[in-house]
Enzyme design. Structure first.
Site, PDB file in Angstrom:
ATOM      1  N   ASN A   1     -43.787 -86.049 -24.776  1.00 33.92           N
ATOM      2  CA  ASN A   1     -44.417 -85.347 -23.665  1.00 33.92           C
ATOM      3  C   ASN A   1     -44.331 -83.870 -24.025  1.00 33.92           C
ATOM      4  O   ASN A   1     -43.306 -83.228 -23.820  1.00 33.92           O
ATOM      5  CB  ASN A   1     -43.657 -85.666 -22.366  1.00 33.92           C
ATOM      6  CG  ASN A   1     -44.278 -85.004 -21.154  1.00 33.92           C
ATOM      7  OD1 ASN A   1     -45.240 -84.245 -21.271  1.00 33.92           O
ATOM      8  ND2 ASN A   1     -43.718 -85.278 -19.994  1.00 33.92           N
TER       9      ASN A   1
ATOM     10  N   ARG B   1     -48.073 -88.426 -23.897  1.00 32.08           N
ATOM     11  CA  ARG B   1     -48.584 -88.217 -22.550  1.00 32.08           C
ATOM     12  C   ARG B   1     -49.640 -87.112 -22.647  1.00 32.08           C
ATOM     13  O   ARG B   1     -49.346 -86.002 -23.078  1.00 32.08           O
ATOM     14  CB  ARG B   1     -47.437 -87.775 -21.640  1.00 32.08           C
ATOM     15  CG  ARG B   1     -47.893 -87.569 -20.234  1.00 32.08           C
ATOM     16  CD  ARG B   1     -46.735 -87.258 -19.336  1.00 32.08           C
ATOM     17  NE  ARG B   1     -47.234 -86.952 -18.011  1.00 32.08           N
ATOM     18  CZ  ARG B   1     -46.466 -86.485 -17.029  1.00 32.08           C
ATOM     19  NH1 ARG B   1     -45.187 -86.287 -17.237  1.00 32.08           N
ATOM     20  NH2 ARG B   1     -46.985 -86.232 -15.859  1.00 32.08           N
TER      21      ARG B   1
ATOM     22  N   HIS C   1     -50.447 -87.685 -12.420  1.00 35.92           N
ATOM     23  CA  HIS C   1     -49.205 -88.462 -12.285  1.00 35.92           C
ATOM     24  C   HIS C   1     -49.464 -89.967 -12.410  1.00 35.92           C
ATOM     25  O   HIS C   1     -48.695 -90.789 -11.912  1.00 35.92           O
ATOM     26  CB  HIS C   1     -48.497 -88.184 -10.935  1.00 35.92           C
ATOM     27  CG  HIS C   1     -47.888 -86.813 -10.850  1.00 35.92           C
ATOM     28  ND1 HIS C   1     -47.957 -86.022  -9.729  1.00 35.92           N
ATOM     29  CD2 HIS C   1     -47.205 -86.098 -11.770  1.00 35.92           C
ATOM     30  CE1 HIS C   1     -47.335 -84.869  -9.957  1.00 35.92           C
ATOM     31  NE2 HIS C   1     -46.878 -84.887 -11.187  1.00 35.92           N
TER      32      HIS C   1
ATOM     33  N   LEU D   1     -42.413 -86.716  -6.149  1.00 42.11           N
ATOM     34  CA  LEU D   1     -41.987 -85.358  -5.794  1.00 42.11           C
ATOM     35  C   LEU D   1     -41.087 -84.806  -6.893  1.00 42.11           C
ATOM     36  O   LEU D   1     -39.875 -85.047  -6.906  1.00 42.11           O
ATOM     37  CB  LEU D   1     -41.247 -85.372  -4.450  1.00 42.11           C
ATOM     38  CG  LEU D   1     -41.960 -86.079  -3.278  1.00 42.11           C
ATOM     39  CD1 LEU D   1     -41.079 -86.073  -2.042  1.00 42.11           C
ATOM     40  CD2 LEU D   1     -43.306 -85.418  -2.987  1.00 42.11           C
TER      41      LEU D   1
ATOM     42  N   ARG E   1     -46.746 -74.298  -8.007  1.00 40.58           N
ATOM     43  CA  ARG E   1     -48.190 -74.424  -7.709  1.00 40.58           C
ATOM     44  C   ARG E   1     -48.407 -74.478  -6.208  1.00 40.58           C
ATOM     45  O   ARG E   1     -47.596 -75.042  -5.476  1.00 40.58           O
ATOM     46  CB  ARG E   1     -48.749 -75.682  -8.364  1.00 40.58           C
ATOM     47  CG  ARG E   1     -48.881 -75.563  -9.860  1.00 40.58           C
ATOM     48  CD  ARG E   1     -49.307 -76.887 -10.482  1.00 40.58           C
ATOM     49  NE  ARG E   1     -48.254 -77.440 -11.315  1.00 40.58           N
ATOM     50  CZ  ARG E   1     -48.167 -78.712 -11.693  1.00 40.58           C
ATOM     51  NH1 ARG E   1     -49.092 -79.572 -11.303  1.00 40.58           N
ATOM     52  NH2 ARG E   1     -47.182 -79.123 -12.439  1.00 40.58           N
TER      53      ARG E   1
ATOM     54  N   ASP F   1     -36.826 -74.422  -7.797  1.00 41.66           N
ATOM     55  CA  ASP F   1     -35.974 -75.601  -7.933  1.00 41.66           C
ATOM     56  C   ASP F   1     -35.426 -76.020  -6.564  1.00 41.66           C
ATOM     57  O   ASP F   1     -34.751 -75.251  -5.890  1.00 41.66           O
ATOM     58  CB  ASP F   1     -34.822 -75.236  -8.889  1.00 41.66           C
ATOM     59  CG  ASP F   1     -34.067 -76.462  -9.333  1.00 41.66           C
ATOM     60  OD1 ASP F   1     -34.144 -76.795 -10.524  1.00 41.66           O
ATOM     61  OD2 ASP F   1     -33.391 -77.089  -8.487  1.00 41.66           O
ATOM     62  N   MET F   2     -35.714 -77.242  -6.174  1.00 45.43           N
ATOM     63  CA  MET F   2     -35.316 -77.720  -4.846  1.00 45.43           C
ATOM     64  C   MET F   2     -33.808 -77.668  -4.647  1.00 45.43           C
ATOM     65  O   MET F   2     -33.329 -77.332  -3.569  1.00 45.43           O
ATOM     66  CB  MET F   2     -35.862 -79.137  -4.638  1.00 45.43           C
ATOM     67  CG  MET F   2     -35.602 -79.712  -3.273  1.00 45.43           C
ATOM     68  SD  MET F   2     -36.279 -78.710  -1.914  1.00 45.43           S
ATOM     69  CE  MET F   2     -38.002 -79.223  -1.879  1.00 45.43           C
ATOM     70  N   ARG F   3     -33.055 -77.983  -5.703  1.00 49.70           N
ATOM     71  CA  ARG F   3     -31.589 -77.954  -5.568  1.00 49.70           C
ATOM     72  C   ARG F   3     -31.103 -76.565  -5.175  1.00 49.70           C
ATOM     73  O   ARG F   3     -30.283 -76.408  -4.273  1.00 49.70           O
ATOM     74  CB  ARG F   3     -30.929 -78.332  -6.903  1.00 49.70           C
ATOM     75  CG  ARG F   3     -30.375 -79.733  -6.895  1.00 49.70           C
ATOM     76  CD  ARG F   3     -29.940 -80.118  -8.274  1.00 49.70           C
ATOM     77  NE  ARG F   3     -31.017 -79.841  -9.235  1.00 49.70           N
ATOM     78  CZ  ARG F   3     -31.051 -80.303 -10.470  1.00 49.70           C
ATOM     79  NH1 ARG F   3     -30.064 -81.032 -10.921  1.00 49.70           N
ATOM     80  NH2 ARG F   3     -32.049 -80.029 -11.272  1.00 49.70           N
TER      81      ARG F   3
ATOM     82  N   GLU G   1     -41.880 -92.736 -16.700  1.00 49.18           N
ATOM     83  CA  GLU G   1     -43.140 -92.497 -17.418  1.00 49.18           C
ATOM     84  C   GLU G   1     -42.995 -92.779 -18.912  1.00 49.18           C
ATOM     85  O   GLU G   1     -43.923 -93.274 -19.546  1.00 49.18           O
ATOM     86  CB  GLU G   1     -43.584 -91.041 -17.183  1.00 49.18           C
ATOM     87  CG  GLU G   1     -44.045 -90.811 -15.755  1.00 49.18           C
ATOM     88  CD  GLU G   1     -43.915 -89.364 -15.301  1.00 49.18           C
ATOM     89  OE1 GLU G   1     -42.789 -88.812 -15.398  1.00 49.18           O
ATOM     90  OE2 GLU G   1     -44.908 -88.791 -14.849  1.00 49.18           O
TER      91      GLU G   1
HETATM   92  P1  ADP Z   1     -40.730 -82.771 -13.568  1.00 53.81           P
HETATM   93  O1  ADP Z   1     -41.880 -82.794 -12.623  1.00 53.81           O
HETATM   94  O2  ADP Z   1     -40.620 -81.506 -14.354  1.00 53.81           O
HETATM   95  O3  ADP Z   1     -40.548 -84.044 -14.382  1.00 53.81           O
HETATM   96  P2  ADP Z   1     -38.465 -83.730 -12.028  1.00 53.81           P
HETATM   97  O4  ADP Z   1     -39.113 -85.001 -11.633  1.00 53.81           O
HETATM   98  O5  ADP Z   1     -37.259 -83.799 -12.890  1.00 53.81           O
HETATM   99  O6  ADP Z   1     -39.458 -82.675 -12.611  1.00 53.81           O
HETATM  100  O7  ADP Z   1     -38.051 -82.978 -10.656  1.00 53.81           O
HETATM  101  C1  ADP Z   1     -37.504 -81.699 -10.666  1.00 53.81           C
HETATM  102  C2  ADP Z   1     -37.180 -81.326  -9.229  1.00 53.81           C
HETATM  103  O8  ADP Z   1     -36.218 -82.263  -8.703  1.00 53.81           O
HETATM  104  C3  ADP Z   1     -36.558 -79.936  -9.085  1.00 53.81           C
HETATM  105  O9  ADP Z   1     -37.086 -79.267  -7.953  1.00 53.81           O
HETATM  106  C4  ADP Z   1     -35.101 -80.269  -8.840  1.00 53.81           C
HETATM  107  O10 ADP Z   1     -34.432 -79.281  -8.096  1.00 53.81           O
HETATM  108  C5  ADP Z   1     -35.227 -81.537  -8.021  1.00 53.81           C
HETATM  109  N1  ADP Z   1     -33.938 -82.243  -7.984  1.00 53.81           N
HETATM  110  C6  ADP Z   1     -33.282 -82.846  -8.989  1.00 53.81           C
HETATM  111  N2  ADP Z   1     -32.090 -83.311  -8.571  1.00 53.81           N
HETATM  112  C7  ADP Z   1     -31.980 -82.969  -7.257  1.00 53.81           C
HETATM  113  C8  ADP Z   1     -30.989 -83.146  -6.249  1.00 53.81           C
HETATM  114  N3  ADP Z   1     -29.852 -83.771  -6.515  1.00 53.81           N
HETATM  115  N4  ADP Z   1     -31.247 -82.683  -5.012  1.00 53.81           N
HETATM  116  C9  ADP Z   1     -32.394 -82.042  -4.740  1.00 53.81           C
HETATM  117  N5  ADP Z   1     -33.374 -81.839  -5.639  1.00 53.81           N
HETATM  118  C10 ADP Z   1     -33.167 -82.286  -6.881  1.00 53.81           C
END
Ligand code: ADP
Length: 407
Positions: free
Chosen positions: A14, A103, A191, A219, A251, A293-295, A389
């Protein structure tokens, strides 16, 4: 004594703008299914700063970092991939790479299933670069680099758009003049490899309900929803490009096209400037001004972080209603990808917002990341299913290579 026969392996790639994710799967020529994942990893960065990190399937780290730091001085992707394949050969001395699955973000109107790459196919995929300028060039650069390095090695392109190819005309069309549609301006959706994997995983989890009306929420950094009926894509939130629909890491998601005109005419942004704004500076990052980053946002006490999450959840709720309407109702909601698989808060809020559809969250199950997170009595069930994937790519490559062997 003949030399010991090697096992087969399929490498999946990828290739993005700043990283190449890879994995190798064991795979015998006449097997119906790919076997175990042997290793996986990532080349992060480009040129001299590129670092290779990798793990065995059980999580044991493999050394690779020094290799890239010491040798990747040439500063171009071809060199990094050359190093990767040399490294793979040393890591997997008992395996012969039978094929590489890529991919590829865009298959356009023509490629509605995985395809073995030939020079003609590559030229047709090049023509789609304007439809996905931030992703397609990197996907194709990796294919070209490997073709140069190992011309006889089969390469298979698998498309993020392909899974949506069977949608009805109304689900794919914009209300633009017909000649614009004829020039390829329509909804494609993305996706697809993730949705295809989930569609395949549904029967084992949901039983007969798997064939019903299901919305899958992918997501991650990129985010979209897909409506499935009988495990086929009926509608999805992404459209002509991967910008449309949900709020994403960077985005913007759905936008009144009038905003784009305003940015150009009144704010004097160039096409390149608008592209950067919408793809890289918007979404969770743009709204929070903290992080994509959601975390990080969930851990922040800053009200802008909370506002970004509010908008993220609100948009999912609206789009979920829209897809439920496209399906004529909904039987199940499935969460997947980084946020869908790990964020209890986002799942809880999305499920609470979907109470009007008949979804009742089981809070304890959600806290425990259980597979089913709705109550036994919930009319609409809710699930967490990790996507894969990579495995989808390997399966497609195996199927194409096996078909060739059997001819
Ligand atoms: P990609 O689309 O690059 O493959 P991922 O599917 O790995 O990305 O998703 C990345 C997102 O998931 C980021 O926003 C990250 O903060 C969030 N994420 C990963 N682990 C957690 C968690 N434990 N709690 C909240 N969000 C998380």
């Amino acid at each position: 004594m003949p030399a010991r026969a090697k096992h087969g392996a399929i490498v999946v790639l990828n290739a993005g703008s700043s990283s190449v994710k890879f994995a190798a799967f064991a795979c015998e020529p006449d097997a119906a299914e790919v076997a175990e994942r042997l290793l996986h990893g990532e080349i992060d960065g480009t040129g001299a700063s590129a670092k290779l990190v990798a793990w065995k399937d059980d999580g044991t780290p493999l050394s690779g970092e020094d290799l890239m730091a010491a040798e990747a001085k040439a500063g171009h992707d071809a060199h990094a991939l050359g190093l990767l394949f040399g490294w793979l050969k040393r890591q997997l001395p008992d395996h012969r790479v039978r094929g590489v699955a890529h991919r590829v973000v865009h298959g356009g109107e023509r490629f509605t299933r995985p395809v073995r790459v030939t020079p003609e196919v590559l030229a047709q995929l090049e023509a789609l670069v304007p439809l996905a300028p931030l992703h397609q060039p990197h996907n194709l650069a990796a294919i070209r680099a490997i073709a140069q390095m190992a011309p006889a090695l089969p390469q298979i392109a698998c498309f993020d758009t392909a899974f949506h190819a069977g949608q009805d005309w109304v689900a794919q069309a914009y209300a633009l003049p017909r000649h614009i549609r004829d020039a390829g301006v329509r909804r494609y959706g993305f996706h697809g490899l993730s949705y295809e994997y989930i569609a395949g995983a549904l029967p084992a989890r949901l039983g007969p309900q798997a064939e019903g009306r299901i919305v899958v929420a992918h997501l991650g950094n990129g985010a979209s929803l897909c409506a499935l009926r009988a495990r086929r894509s009926v509608a999805t939130t992404m459209g002509f490009t991967a910008l449309d629909g949900l709020v994403m890491g960077t985005r913007c998601g759905s936008l009144d096209p009038g905003v784009v005109l305003y940015l150009a005419r009144e704010m004097h942004l160039s096409p390149a400037g608008i592209e950067k704004l919408l793809y890289q500076e918007s979404g969770l990052l743009g709204v929070s001004e903290i992080s994509s980053d959601m975390r990080t946002l969930e851990d922040s006490a800053d009200p802008r972080a909370a506002a970004a999450i509010d908008l993220f959840v609100h948009r999912i709720g609206r789009e979920l209603g829209s897809l439920a309407a496209a399906l004529g109702g909904i039987d199940a909601l499935v969460f997947t990808a980084g946020i869908g698989e790990h964020s209890r808060t986002v799942r809880q809020r999305v499920c609470e917002g979907a109470a009007w559809l008949g979804l009742e969250l089981d809070e304890a199950a959600n806290q425990a990341h259980a597979a089913r997170i709705s109550t036994p009595g919930s009319r609409v069930s809710a699930w967490v299913i990790p996507t894969n994937e990579e495995l989808m790519l390997a399966r497609h490559a195996q199927a194409l290579l096996a078909a060739k062997n059997n001819r």
